[in-house]
Every structure is written in C-alpha cells, then in structure tokens.
Design a protein around this motif. Structure first.
Motif, mmCIF file in Angstrom:
data_model
loop_
_atom_site.group_PDB
_atom_site.id
_atom_site.type_symbol
_atom_site.label_atom_id
_atom_site.label_comp_id
_atom_site.label_asym_id
_atom_site.label_seq_id
_atom_site.Cartn_x
_atom_site.Cartn_y
_atom_site.Cartn_z
ATOM 1 N N GLU A 84 -4.418 4.446 6.286
ATOM 2 C CA GLU A 84 -5.634 4.132 7.025
ATOM 3 C C GLU A 84 -5.766 5.007 8.269
ATOM 4 O OE1 GLU A 84 -4.789 0.417 4.612
ATOM 5 O OE2 GLU A 84 -3.628 1.978 5.637
ATOM 6 N N GLU A 96 0.828 -1.208 0.000
ATOM 7 C CA GLU A 96 0.000 0.000 0.000
ATOM 8 C C GLU A 96 0.861 1.257 0.000
ATOM 9 O OE1 GLU A 96 -4.238 -1.286 2.034
ATOM 10 O OE2 GLU A 96 -2.814 -0.082 3.172
ATOM 11 N N VAL A 152 -12.127 0.649 7.325
ATOM 12 C CA VAL A 152 -10.769 1.180 7.358
ATOM 13 C C VAL A 152 -10.538 1.987 8.635
ATOM 14 C CG1 VAL A 152 -9.172 2.781 6.219
ATOM 15 C CG2 VAL A 152 -10.509 1.173 4.852
ATOM 16 N N HIS A 167 -9.711 -3.494 8.391
ATOM 17 C CA HIS A 167 -9.316 -3.857 7.033
ATOM 18 C C HIS A 167 -8.368 -2.827 6.440
ATOM 19 C CE1 HIS A 167 -11.906 -7.349 6.373
ATOM 20 N NE2 HIS A 167 -12.855 -6.703 7.042
ATOM 21 N N TYR A 168 -7.576 -3.308 5.480
ATOM 22 C CA TYR A 168 -6.733 -2.441 4.668
ATOM 23 C C TYR A 168 -7.536 -1.978 3.451
ATOM 24 C CZ TYR A 168 -3.181 -5.086 7.276
ATOM 25 O OH TYR A 168 -2.455 -5.689 8.265
ATOM 26 N N TRP A 169 -7.030 -0.940 2.791
ATOM 27 C CA TRP A 169 -7.647 -0.510 1.539
ATOM 28 C C TRP A 169 -7.683 -1.658 0.536
ATOM 29 C CZ3 TRP A 169 -10.267 3.752 1.865
ATOM 30 C CH2 TRP A 169 -9.814 4.844 2.619
#
Length: 285
Positions: free
Chosen positions: A71, A63, A216, A221-223
C-alpha cells in the motif's frame, strides 16, 4: 402531453422503463432507515480494539504472503504533492455518499426497474458488510505501525474521523473490511453501465478505479478490503435478478399491404398489382 414528457426523459411511450416507479416517500423512508440501521450497527460494533489490531496484523501478513503490492507504493505517489494528497482525502470524505445518492436518484427517475435492482443489491452488500464489521473488527493500515503508512487525513486534511478512534462517536474506525467505499463505487459503475445506453457508459469504471487508489493511498483500507467487497458484490449480483432491457418495438406491417386475392372475400372483384398501385382487373388505366 404525457408523451412529450416521456420523450424528454428519453423514454418511449409504453416503455416499461417509464412505469412501475415505486412511491417516492416510501423509498426515501426505506433508504434512510437502512442507512440509520447500518450506522447504528457500526457503532454497536465498537469496543473491540484489541481484536481489531490482531486482525490487522493477520491481514497485513496475509497480503505479504500473497505478494500483493505494498500500500505504501500507492501512498508515495499521492505524497508527491500536498494538493494531490488533499484532493485524495477530499475524494474519500466527500464523494462516497453523494455519488451513491445521486446514482440511486437518477435510476429512480430514469430507470425504475434498475433502481429497484440496485437498491436491493446495495442493501444486501451493506448488510453482509455490517455482519463482517461485527464479526471481524479490523484496524485500518493508517493505525498499524508495521505498515509505516501516514494517516494522510489527519496530517493534511480533511478528515472524517475523530482523533481518538476508541472514542469516536460518529464512526466505527475499526470496520475496515470490507471497504464499502469500493463496493458501492463498483456497484455504481455496474449499475450505470447496465442502465445507460451510450457507449461512453464504460467510462464509469474510472470511479471504482479511482476510489481504489484513494482508499489504499490514504491508508484507510488494505487491498484485501476491496477484494472482499468485490466478492460480496459479486454474490449479491448473483442472488438479485437483473432487470431486462425493454424489448424494441415490433416492426409494423407496411401501410400499403393489401390482402391477397386468395384471401379476398367471396364475390369481391379480383385486383391486379402494378407499380402504380392496385386496381381492379380489366379496368383500363
């Protein structure tokens, strides 16, 4: 009586929307069975903590290499007030399953063809997600020290997860990718936009948008979890054919249309047309 009921549901008599509804009991058993298989599959994928954290490091580095927004910036927006972060935690914990069930129930009753389409798409996406959960265990950002993110559910509540992830018997906390919270929310919006007929149906896109900010901002969760979920959904929508909208009823001919003289039966008295109507030729008006 049947016509009155269909009218109350917004369905025209003879519309395909009001026919072809699958048996309710069969669908309840099928959907429940799919849900149990998914839950048991996620639990079977437990026990890979070391791999999950290694994969989390890779996702976080990817990311940053892709220059995706951090995030943490979204989380800081939610942390401006405790009621806001509690609302986000509640949305994450309480909206996911009820919203999906309500979505399928509405389609089942009002748009049976769209229900079958949506159920197949969701089953395909969920099955693919389960395979990824098993093949690519992933620790969520709230567990990764490098992110510097707060586990908002544990600190502020409410939380749907156990305090010890490796001993959580209710959920696999190392199944972050893909995010079914986002994938199901996006399908809900797409399904309602496809099945509804009001211009306001586009407002349903707010649900996946809000879900994305919540998953997020709460560090669940991640993107990239949402990106992968959207990709799986796109593939499922390509595979499962979308139902066609019912065709509008064909225009009926005017009630006063009469056959022309050329088409009249042999021996029939010719008729002349006037603004007042059709009368036999030669007969005084």
């Amino acid at each position: 009586m049947a016509t009155r009921i269909r009218g109350g549901l917004g369905l025209r008599p003879g519309s395909r929307e009001g026919s072809g509804r699958p048996p309710l009991l069969r669908e309840l058993l099928l959907v429940t069975g799919l849900f149990l298989v998914y839950k048991l599959g996620r639990l079977a994928a437990n026990g890979h903590e070391a791999r999950a954290f290694r994969n989390a490091d890779r996702v976080w580095d990817a990311e940053r290499a892709l220059h995706l927004p951090g995030e943490g910036a979204i989380q800081q927006l939610l942390l401006h007030g405790e009621p806001l972060i509690r609302a986000a935690n509640t949305y994450y914990a309480a909206v996911h399953f009820p919203a999906t069930i309500a979505f399928l129930a509405w389609l089942f009753w009002r748009r049976p063809a769209h229900y079958l389409w949506a159920r197949r798409v969701l089953a395909l996406v969920t099955g693919a997600a389960l395979a990824l959960h098993i093949l690519v265990p992933l620790a969520p950002p709230r567990m990764l020290a490098a992110t510097g993110l707060v586990d908002t559910a544990r600190v502020y509540g409410p939380s749907v997860y156990g305090a010890a992830p490796e001993a959580d018997s209710m959920a696999n906390q190392f199944a972050a990718m893909p995010s079914l919270h986002f994938g199901w929310a996006l399908m809900l919006a797409i399904g309602l936009i496809a099945a509804a007929r009001t211009p306001l149906r586009w407002a349903w896109l707010l649900h996946p948008a809000l879900t994305l900010l919540v998953i997020v901002g709460t560090a669940n969760h991640y993107w990239l979890d949402a990106v992968v979920a959207a990709g799986l959904l796109g593939l499922a929508l390509l595979v499962v054919p979308k139902p066609a909208r019912p065709a509008p009823p064909s225009a009926a001919p005017p009630a006063d249309t009469l056959p022309s003289d050329a088409a009249a039966e042999p021996g029939a008295v010719p008729r002349a047309r006037s603004a007042a109507g059709a009368v036999p030729a030669g007969v005084p008006r």
